[in-house]
Design an enzyme around this catalytic site. Structure first.
Site, PDB file in Angstrom:
ATOM      1  N   GLN A 151     -12.332  -2.252  -5.469  1.00 33.99           N
ATOM      2  CA  GLN A 151     -12.017  -1.478  -7.231  1.00 33.99           C
ATOM      3  C   GLN A 151     -12.708  -2.591  -8.162  1.00 33.99           C
ATOM      4  OE1 GLN A 151      -8.352  -0.468  -8.189  1.00 33.99           O
ATOM      5  NE2 GLN A 151      -8.924   0.946 -10.175  1.00 33.99           N
TER       6      GLN A 151
ATOM      7  N   GLU B  22       0.185   3.658  -6.113  1.00 32.59           N
ATOM      8  CA  GLU B  22       0.151   3.983  -7.080  1.00 32.59           C
ATOM      9  C   GLU B  22       0.918   5.590  -6.828  1.00 32.59           C
ATOM     10  OE1 GLU B  22      -3.777   4.862  -9.553  1.00 32.59           O
ATOM     11  OE2 GLU B  22      -3.393   2.374  -9.541  1.00 32.59           O
TER      12      GLU B  22
ATOM     13  N   THR C 137      -1.146   6.812 -12.758  1.00 31.85           N
ATOM     14  CA  THR C 137       0.718   5.870 -12.448  1.00 31.85           C
ATOM     15  C   THR C 137       1.551   5.735 -13.010  1.00 31.85           C
ATOM     16  OG1 THR C 137      -1.030   4.176 -10.953  1.00 31.85           O
ATOM     17  CG2 THR C 137       0.875   2.934 -11.941  1.00 31.85           C
TER      18      THR C 137
ATOM     19  N   ARG D 134      -7.411  -8.308 -19.340  1.00 35.35           N
ATOM     20  CA  ARG D 134      -7.520  -8.859 -20.594  1.00 35.35           C
ATOM     21  C   ARG D 134      -6.672  -9.540 -21.703  1.00 35.35           C
ATOM     22  NH1 ARG D 134      -9.025  -3.597 -19.797  1.00 35.35           N
ATOM     23  NH2 ARG D 134      -7.094  -2.898 -21.567  1.00 35.35           N
TER      24      ARG D 134
ATOM     25  N   ARG E 214      -7.542  -2.510  -4.877  1.00 37.63           N
ATOM     26  CA  ARG E 214      -7.865  -3.660  -5.442  1.00 37.63           C
ATOM     27  C   ARG E 214      -8.993  -3.823  -5.784  1.00 37.63           C
ATOM     28  NH1 ARG E 214      -5.580  -0.397  -8.955  1.00 37.63           N
ATOM     29  NH2 ARG E 214      -3.023   0.207  -8.373  1.00 37.63           N
TER      30      ARG E 214
ATOM     31  N   GLU F 139       2.851   8.745  -8.694  1.00 39.15           N
ATOM     32  CA  GLU F 139       2.202   9.616  -9.397  1.00 39.15           C
ATOM     33  C   GLU F 139       1.959  11.353  -9.301  1.00 39.15           C
ATOM     34  OE1 GLU F 139      -2.514  10.025 -10.744  1.00 39.15           O
ATOM     35  OE2 GLU F 139      -2.312   7.720 -10.015  1.00 39.15           O
TER      36      GLU F 139
ATOM     37  N   ASP G 195      -1.842   7.800  -5.496  1.00 40.57           N
ATOM     38  CA  ASP G 195      -3.077   7.073  -5.077  1.00 40.57           C
ATOM     39  C   ASP G 195      -2.858   5.701  -4.190  1.00 40.57           C
ATOM     40  OD1 ASP G 195      -5.627   6.741  -5.717  1.00 40.57           O
ATOM     41  OD2 ASP G 195      -5.700   6.669  -8.677  1.00 40.57           O
TER      42      ASP G 195
ATOM     43  N   LYS H  85     -10.894   3.764  -4.494  1.00 39.32           N
ATOM     44  CA  LYS H  85      -9.684   4.981  -4.740  1.00 39.32           C
ATOM     45  C   LYS H  85      -9.940   6.114  -3.806  1.00 39.32           C
ATOM     46  CE  LYS H  85      -7.838   3.705  -8.728  1.00 39.32           C
ATOM     47  NZ  LYS H  85      -6.621   3.751  -8.387  1.00 39.32           N
TER      48      LYS H  85
ATOM     49  N   THR I 102      -5.976   9.800  -0.475  1.00 36.46           N
ATOM     50  CA  THR I 102      -4.549  10.106  -1.930  1.00 36.46           C
ATOM     51  C   THR I 102      -3.669  11.261  -1.171  1.00 36.46           C
ATOM     52  OG1 THR I 102      -6.681  10.137  -3.258  1.00 36.46           O
ATOM     53  CG2 THR I 102      -4.228  11.042  -4.077  1.00 36.46           C
TER      54      THR I 102
ATOM     55  N   TYR J 291     -15.938  -1.503 -10.269  1.00 31.93           N
ATOM     56  CA  TYR J 291     -16.167  -0.514 -11.258  1.00 31.93           C
ATOM     57  C   TYR J 291     -16.807  -1.078 -12.174  1.00 31.93           C
ATOM     58  CZ  TYR J 291     -13.323  -3.023 -14.259  1.00 31.93           C
ATOM     59  OH  TYR J 291     -12.717  -3.528 -15.429  1.00 31.93           O
TER      60      TYR J 291
ATOM     61  N   TYR K 103      -4.589   8.650 -16.531  1.00 36.68           N
ATOM     62  CA  TYR K 103      -3.949   7.807 -16.863  1.00 36.68           C
ATOM     63  C   TYR K 103      -3.228   7.767 -17.615  1.00 36.68           C
ATOM     64  CZ  TYR K 103      -6.041   2.376 -16.950  1.00 36.68           C
ATOM     65  OH  TYR K 103      -5.490   1.189 -16.752  1.00 36.68           O
TER      66      TYR K 103
ATOM     67  N   GLU L  68       1.265  -3.954 -10.564  1.00 35.83           N
ATOM     68  CA  GLU L  68       2.629  -4.614 -11.161  1.00 35.83           C
ATOM     69  C   GLU L  68       4.005  -5.128 -11.289  1.00 35.83           C
ATOM     70  OE1 GLU L  68       1.424   0.072 -12.680  1.00 35.83           O
ATOM     71  OE2 GLU L  68       2.627  -1.176 -14.486  1.00 35.83           O
TER      72      GLU L  68
ATOM     73  N   ASP M 170      -7.914  12.237 -11.843  1.00 31.77           N
ATOM     74  CA  ASP M 170      -6.900  11.503 -12.064  1.00 31.77           C
ATOM     75  C   ASP M 170      -6.301  10.851 -13.570  1.00 31.77           C
ATOM     76  OD1 ASP M 170      -4.649  10.114 -10.896  1.00 31.77           O
ATOM     77  OD2 ASP M 170      -5.824   9.136 -10.549  1.00 31.77           O
TER      78      ASP M 170
ATOM     79  N   HIS N 231       1.847   1.380 -17.714  1.00 30.90           N
ATOM     80  CA  HIS N 231       0.598   0.871 -16.482  1.00 30.90           C
ATOM     81  C   HIS N 231      -0.372   0.700 -17.663  1.00 30.90           C
ATOM     82  CE1 HIS N 231      -1.237   1.336 -13.525  1.00 30.90           C
ATOM     83  NE2 HIS N 231      -2.056   1.983 -13.732  1.00 30.90           N
TER      84      HIS N 231
HETATM   85 CA    CA Z   1      -4.541   6.290 -10.011  1.00 35.84          CA
END
Ligand code: CA
Length: 406
Positions: free
Chosen positions: A234, A193, A343, A138, A231, A195, A227, A247, A251, A238, A124, A357, A122, A129
């Protein structure tokens, strides 16, 4: 034009599309088929009727996955497409005599995961995204991490829990950080997600990278990919090694693989890259697929709303760059491998590719009919669908629907 008037028009499954899938019917086990209109062409039956004589010498369609057929190579795939297009558009005694044996209504079929997926990766690849996630988690730093524009970032996913449409998803439980306490709980922030997934159609030997100019020829076709992501699980697990139990519980991919031969007419310019990349990632022509993907939620009491509409053409890293990067260290791809784009988000809020999001980490509610949501509730059904349009040519991916259960 399709000659048989009983094959009703379907906006996704046109003559130009002819996607591959694995289906079963009440009296016959899983085998390979092709979607046309509201019907499925039983390719295994066509083989038995000697339709592929001289082209394919054993019944690769009588298997529960498409891997053996994919392994026959692009020339065979192209010839099969041409023969099926001819079968549907030219009057023949073969069609008259046999159509009741090889045509099935989609409504009477159950669809299965169409390939044996050895490895699932997968990526990114959407700048919007990655930047949204950066802004949320952050807030005082640059939205993108320093490596992001130098290479397509990815992780290795898990293939055993890849499912397809009409498969329920049990809400995962796990370790969650609640305030200062670590608790064991059902995930409270279950997300999707949006995708696109590429099915690999050709192998590169271990130790031999795929050149970026040839990378597209490694794509057999594409599927929609949802996906599912917990959250809260995760977020706690992570660091420092990345996604794991948040995750790998589900899927979901769409059951029909739209072949590259159908998709290539919908290539469009990919966004310009704002950071020069190393030579192995440089492309003469940067192309993405123009695929409009819609995400809907239907609640337990059948209230339904469109939640987002996005497009694969927004992706910063192209499919060719993903494949070139994946193999640059000599990693070998195998037939049936699944590559997720990550995503897909656009610039507008209505085109964001996850509830994370769309609700800005649960702060803003979205409306589903008369109900409100931040993340998925038990009984909710997620629906991804997608279309490609250019002039009078149109194809689509059908739907991938999954219901969350307790
Ligand atoms: Ca993903």
């Amino acid at each position: 034009m399709i000659l048989a008037s009983f094959i009703e028009h379907h906006p996704h499954f046109t003559l130009h599309n002819l996607p591959y899938g694995i289906f079963s019917t009440p009296t016959k086990s899983a085998r390979a088929g092709m979607a046309i209109g509201n019907h499925i062409i039983d390719l295994s039956k066509l083989f038995e009727l000697h339709f592929f004589d001289g082209l394919i010498d054993h019944n690769v369609f009588q298997q529960q996955t498409l891997n053996a057929y994919i392994a026959l190579g692009q020339h065979t795939h192209l010839t099969v497409r041409q023969k099926i297009q001819q079968l549907l558009t030219t009057e023949s005694t073969f069609f008259q005599q046999h159509h009741t044996a090889f045509l099935f209504q989609q409504g009477e079929a159950k669809m299965h995961v169409p390939v044996q997926i050895g490895d699932y990766t997968d990526f990114y690849s959407s700048e919007e995204h990655a930047a949204n996630v950066g802004k949320m988690f952050r807030p005082n730093a640059e939205p993108l991490l320093p490596n992001w524009k130098h290479m397509p970032i990815a992780y290795h996913g898990r293939s055993s829990s890849i499912i397809t449409t009409n498969t329920n998803i049990k809400r995962p439980h796990g370790q969650i950080l609640k305030g200062e306490d670590v608790v064991f709980s059902a995930s409270q922030t279950l997300d999707i997600e949006i995708e696109l997934g590429y099915i690999i159609g050709k192998e590169n030997p271990l130790g031999t990278p795929v050149n970026i100019d040839a990378a597209d020829s490694y794509i057999f076709g594409a599927v929609l990919l949802n996906d599912f992501s917990a959250r809260d699980i995760q977020r706690w697990e992570y660091q420092p090694l990345g996604p794991f139990l948040g995750k790998n519980f589900a899927t979901s991919i769409s059951p029909w693989i739209v072949p590259y031969d159908a998709l290539k007419d919908f290539l469009t310019d990919a966004p310009n890259q704002t950071q020069e990349v190393l030579p192995y990632l440089q492309e003469q022509n940067r192309k993405n697929f123009d695929i409009e993907i819609t995400f809907e939620i239907e609640t337990k009491d059948k209230q339904k709303s469109t939640v987002a509409v996005t497009n694969a053409k927004y992706l910063y890293w192209t499919a060719a760059q993903q494949i070139a990067h994946h193999t640059i260290n000599g990693c070998n791809l195998r037939i049936g491998d699944l590559i997720g784009t990550g995503t897909i988000s656009g610039k507008e809020k209505s085109s964001f590719g996850s509830l994370l999001e769309l609700t800005w980490n649960g702060k803003e509610k979205i409306k589903i009919g008369k109900e409100e949501r931040t993340f998925l509730q038990d009984g909710d059904t997620t629906i991804l669908s997608a279309v490609c349009k250019i002039d009078d040519k149109q194809i689509g991916f059908g739907e991938v629907r999954n219901t969350i259960i307790e």
